[in-house]
Motif scaffolding. Structure first.
Motif, PDB file in Angstrom:
ATOM      1  N   VAL A   1      13.469   6.673   9.923  1.00 47.99           N
ATOM      2  CA  VAL A   1      13.466   7.539   8.727  1.00 47.99           C
ATOM      3  C   VAL A   1      14.857   8.091   8.474  1.00 47.99           C
ATOM      4  O   VAL A   1      15.351   8.071   7.335  1.00 47.99           O
ATOM      5  CB  VAL A   1      12.438   8.666   8.891  1.00 47.99           C
ATOM      6  CG1 VAL A   1      12.596   9.702   7.772  1.00 47.99           C
ATOM      7  CG2 VAL A   1      11.025   8.106   8.889  1.00 47.99           C
ATOM      8  N   LEU A   2      15.530   8.594   9.526  1.00 51.48           N
ATOM      9  CA  LEU A   2      16.864   9.160   9.349  1.00 51.48           C
ATOM     10  C   LEU A   2      17.859   8.094   8.916  1.00 51.48           C
ATOM     11  O   LEU A   2      18.749   8.358   8.094  1.00 51.48           O
ATOM     12  CB  LEU A   2      17.316   9.830  10.646  1.00 51.48           C
ATOM     13  CG  LEU A   2      16.520  11.066  11.066  1.00 51.48           C
ATOM     14  CD1 LEU A   2      17.050  11.635  12.376  1.00 51.48           C
ATOM     15  CD2 LEU A   2      16.548  12.140   9.977  1.00 51.48           C
ATOM     16  N   ASP A   3      17.718   6.893   9.460  1.00 45.50           N
ATOM     17  CA  ASP A   3      18.606   5.803   9.068  1.00 45.50           C
ATOM     18  C   ASP A   3      18.389   5.448   7.595  1.00 45.50           C
ATOM     19  O   ASP A   3      19.349   5.160   6.867  1.00 45.50           O
ATOM     20  CB  ASP A   3      18.326   4.586   9.949  1.00 45.50           C
ATOM     21  CG  ASP A   3      19.270   3.437   9.648  1.00 45.50           C
ATOM     22  OD1 ASP A   3      20.476   3.578   9.922  1.00 45.50           O
ATOM     23  OD2 ASP A   3      18.787   2.415   9.105  1.00 45.50           O
ATOM     24  N   PHE A   4      17.146   5.483   7.150  1.00 41.54           N
ATOM     25  CA  PHE A   4      16.846   5.200   5.743  1.00 41.54           C
ATOM     26  C   PHE A   4      17.468   6.257   4.830  1.00 41.54           C
ATOM     27  O   PHE A   4      18.059   5.939   3.791  1.00 41.54           O
ATOM     28  CB  PHE A   4      15.328   5.145   5.542  1.00 41.54           C
ATOM     29  CG  PHE A   4      14.900   5.270   4.101  1.00 41.54           C
ATOM     30  CD1 PHE A   4      15.039   4.203   3.233  1.00 41.54           C
ATOM     31  CD2 PHE A   4      14.375   6.461   3.622  1.00 41.54           C
ATOM     32  CE1 PHE A   4      14.641   4.312   1.905  1.00 41.54           C
ATOM     33  CE2 PHE A   4      13.991   6.579   2.302  1.00 41.54           C
ATOM     34  CZ  PHE A   4      14.127   5.507   1.433  1.00 41.54           C
ATOM     35  N   VAL A   5      17.350   7.513   5.247  1.00 42.05           N
ATOM     36  CA  VAL A   5      17.873   8.605   4.410  1.00 42.05           C
ATOM     37  C   VAL A   5      19.391   8.540   4.317  1.00 42.05           C
ATOM     38  O   VAL A   5      19.979   8.768   3.254  1.00 42.05           O
ATOM     39  CB  VAL A   5      17.417   9.969   4.966  1.00 42.05           C
ATOM     40  CG1 VAL A   5      18.082  11.108   4.204  1.00 42.05           C
ATOM     41  CG2 VAL A   5      15.892  10.091   4.899  1.00 42.05           C
ATOM     42  N   LYS A   6      20.066   8.183   5.434  1.00 50.31           N
ATOM     43  CA  LYS A   6      21.527   8.204   5.451  1.00 50.31           C
ATOM     44  C   LYS A   6      22.142   6.973   4.783  1.00 50.31           C
ATOM     45  O   LYS A   6      23.128   7.071   4.066  1.00 50.31           O
ATOM     46  CB  LYS A   6      22.029   8.289   6.893  1.00 50.31           C
ATOM     47  CG  LYS A   6      21.726   9.619   7.566  1.00 50.31           C
ATOM     48  CD  LYS A   6      22.204   9.613   9.009  1.00 50.31           C
ATOM     49  CE  LYS A   6      21.890  10.922   9.712  1.00 50.31           C
ATOM     50  NZ  LYS A   6      22.333  10.889  11.141  1.00 50.31           N
ATOM     51  N   LYS A   7      21.566   5.809   5.034  1.00 52.41           N
ATOM     52  CA  LYS A   7      22.231   4.568   4.643  1.00 52.41           C
ATOM     53  C   LYS A   7      21.635   3.905   3.402  1.00 52.41           C
ATOM     54  O   LYS A   7      22.349   3.251   2.660  1.00 52.41           O
ATOM     55  CB  LYS A   7      22.190   3.566   5.805  1.00 52.41           C
ATOM     56  CG  LYS A   7      22.919   4.045   7.048  1.00 52.41           C
ATOM     57  CD  LYS A   7      22.835   3.018   8.156  1.00 52.41           C
ATOM     58  CE  LYS A   7      23.560   3.490   9.415  1.00 52.41           C
ATOM     59  NZ  LYS A   7      23.478   2.476  10.502  1.00 52.41           N
ATOM     60  N   SER A   8      20.349   4.026   3.198  1.00 54.96           N
ATOM     61  CA  SER A   8      19.717   3.280   2.120  1.00 54.96           C
ATOM     62  C   SER A   8      19.909   3.974   0.784  1.00 54.96           C
ATOM     63  O   SER A   8      19.839   5.206   0.687  1.00 54.96           O
ATOM     64  CB  SER A   8      18.214   3.108   2.401  1.00 54.96           C
ATOM     65  OG  SER A   8      17.598   2.421   1.336  1.00 54.96           O
ATOM     66  N   SER A   9      20.182   3.151  -0.237  1.00 54.08           N
ATOM     67  CA  SER A   9      20.275   3.684  -1.596  1.00 54.08           C
ATOM     68  C   SER A   9      18.957   3.535  -2.337  1.00 54.08           C
ATOM     69  O   SER A   9      18.834   3.986  -3.487  1.00 54.08           O
ATOM     70  CB  SER A   9      21.381   2.954  -2.370  1.00 54.08           C
ATOM     71  OG  SER A   9      21.104   1.561  -2.430  1.00 54.08           O
ATOM     72  N   ASP A  10      17.985   2.884  -1.703  1.00 56.44           N
ATOM     73  CA  ASP A  10      16.672   2.710  -2.345  1.00 56.44           C
ATOM     74  C   ASP A  10      15.847   3.984  -2.201  1.00 56.44           C
ATOM     75  O   ASP A  10      16.053   4.788  -1.281  1.00 56.44           O
ATOM     76  CB  ASP A  10      15.919   1.540  -1.714  1.00 56.44           C
ATOM     77  CG  ASP A  10      16.681   0.226  -1.868  1.00 56.44           C
ATOM     78  OD1 ASP A  10      17.385   0.094  -2.888  1.00 56.44           O
ATOM     79  OD2 ASP A  10      16.563  -0.635  -0.976  1.00 56.44           O
ATOM     80  N   SER A  11      14.885   4.150  -3.117  1.00 58.40           N
ATOM     81  CA  SER A  11      14.002   5.316  -3.045  1.00 58.40           C
ATOM     82  C   SER A  11      12.824   5.069  -2.115  1.00 58.40           C
ATOM     83  O   SER A  11      12.161   6.005  -1.684  1.00 58.40           O
ATOM     84  CB  SER A  11      13.478   5.674  -4.442  1.00 58.40           C
ATOM     85  OG  SER A  11      12.752   4.585  -4.983  1.00 58.40           O
ATOM     86  N   GLU A  12      12.547   3.806  -1.791  1.00 58.74           N
ATOM     87  CA  GLU A  12      11.426   3.475  -0.914  1.00 58.74           C
ATOM     88  C   GLU A  12      11.767   2.212  -0.120  1.00 58.74           C
ATOM     89  O   GLU A  12      12.377   1.281  -0.647  1.00 58.74           O
ATOM     90  CB  GLU A  12      10.138   3.273  -1.717  1.00 58.74           C
ATOM     91  CG  GLU A  12       8.904   3.080  -0.863  1.00 58.74           C
ATOM     92  CD  GLU A  12       7.626   3.065  -1.689  1.00 58.74           C
ATOM     93  OE1 GLU A  12       6.537   3.026  -1.090  1.00 58.74           O
ATOM     94  OE2 GLU A  12       7.718   3.100  -2.940  1.00 58.74           O
ATOM     95  N   LYS A  13      11.355   2.182   1.167  1.00 56.96           N
ATOM     96  CA  LYS A  13      11.663   1.039   2.017  1.00 56.96           C
ATOM     97  C   LYS A  13      10.534   0.830   3.019  1.00 56.96           C
ATOM     98  O   LYS A  13      10.047   1.783   3.631  1.00 56.96           O
ATOM     99  CB  LYS A  13      12.979   1.264   2.764  1.00 56.96           C
ATOM    100  CG  LYS A  13      13.357   0.134   3.704  1.00 56.96           C
ATOM    101  CD  LYS A  13      14.627   0.458   4.459  1.00 56.96           C
ATOM    102  CE  LYS A  13      14.976  -0.644   5.439  1.00 56.96           C
ATOM    103  NZ  LYS A  13      16.189  -0.331   6.232  1.00 56.96           N
TER     104      LYS A  13
END
Length: 345
Positions: free
Chosen positions: A179-191
């Motif tokens: 979750v933290l990796d998604f919040v920091k690195k991803s530009s998508d709103s959902e993954k």
């Protein structure tokens, strides 16, 4: 004159004063035709009818006037001061037509609101029924899971980024990292990040100001959403609770469908019901128009046949002075001209 035997609190108080030696007392109320008494009794009648509707539940109304705020308007004063019954009738019709028009406007607004309900509710019912069928399918999926003998719940199993976890502590740490990796690195709103109990697992972030609102979605035939907190061990329990209370979710969805159908039925009934007092409104409006025309014609005839007003002595003296002044001006002007001629010669 009309008299009747009545007892009021005020009169009872006077009758029961100390020193009254009469065992029986009669109280008479007298009313006079064309006086202010009619208005007072009309006000009391309105209050009595309003209270009677509340106490007996007969002919209940959805709206009512504030009976304590009744005031005498100019039309009512005029009607009380004249002996013409037509003016009194017109006054009553004015008030009744105004009230009926307000009721009709309220009915029209209600019908408009119900038309909007009729327009959008069928789609809501359809979507809710589709979700209900999907929830029932997901319940069958959950029933196929192996059950832990100790907890009587499905055996814990979660897959995150391709790795399967059966230990809750390790799973909580892996979920937090993902979750933290998604919040920091991803530009998508959902993954999509894995799978939980046979349901695809995806994380979603929605920005509120500078802080993201993070949630987990478990997708089967239907979507099951769960908000995340800072404790990921608690988040695993929240995810399980969201899935395992599916029976309650199905029941709530069915109740929602029933409520939508009931609202739609009531809305359609209201839309198809015309204004119940339309005939009364048309009748009284027609009578008011005719009565107004009749009174206007009567006023014009009275003005036409009215005798000419006599002028007062004051105006007559002023008129005589004005005429005398004009005569004096006429006589003095020829004399002045003749004097001017003699002086020139």
């Amino acid at each position: 004159m009309v008299s009747r035997r009545v007892l009021s609190l005020q009169r009872i108080g006077r009758i029961e004063r100390q020193g009254n030696q009469n065992s029986v007392a009669h109280v008479f109320n007298y009313v006079t035709k064309g006086s202010f008494d009619a208005y007072l009794y009309q006000t009391l009648e309105a209050k009595q009818r309003f209270i009677g509707q509340i106490m007996t539940s007969k002919t209940p109304a959805r709206t009512c006037e504030d009976v304590d705020q009744q005031a005498l308007n100019y039309s009512e004063i005029k009607a009380l001061c004249t002996g013409d019954e037509r003016i009194k009738e017109k006054m009553m019709l004015d008030n009744e037509v105004k009230e009926l028009n307000l009721l009709k406007a309220e009915h029209t607004n209600t019908v408009f609101d119900m038309q909007q309900t009729v327009a959008v509710t069928p789609a809501k019912i359809e979507n809710a029924e589709i979700r209900l069928e999907n929830l029932k399918a997901d319940r069958e999926t959950l029933r196929q899971l192996p059950i832990d003998e100790e907890t009587k719940l499905p055996v814990f199993k979660i897959t995150i980024d391709g790795t399967e976890y059966t230990d809750r502590k390790e799973a909580a740490q892996a979920l937090e990292d993902a979750v933290l990796d998604f919040v920091k690195k991803s530009s998508d709103s959902e993954k999509e990040i894995g799978e939980f109990q046979g349901f695809k697992l995806s994380v979603k972030a929605v920005m509120f100001g500078n802080e993201p609102d993070i949630s987990i979605t478990m997708k089967g035939n239907a979507e099951h959403k769960c908000a995340l907190t800072s404790s990921f061990s608690a988040n695993l329990k929240r995810m399980e609770s969201t899935l395992y209370k599916i029976d309650q979710t199905i029941s709530d969805t069915q109740n929602s469908i029933n409520k939508l159908k009931m609202n739609l039925e009531n809305a359609m009934r209201i839309v198809n019901t015309p204004f119940p007092q339309q005939a009364e409104l048309e009748e009284k409006t027609e009578r008011l128009t005719a009565l107004t025309e009749e009174l206007n014609q009567a006023a014009m005839e009275a003005k036409k046949n009215a005798p000419e007003k006599q002028r007062t002595c004051y105006f007559e003296r002023a008129k005589l002075k004005k005429e005398a002044f004009k005569d004096r001006q006429k006589t003095t002007k020829p004399k002045e001209r003749s004097q001017d001629k003699n002086e020139i010669e």
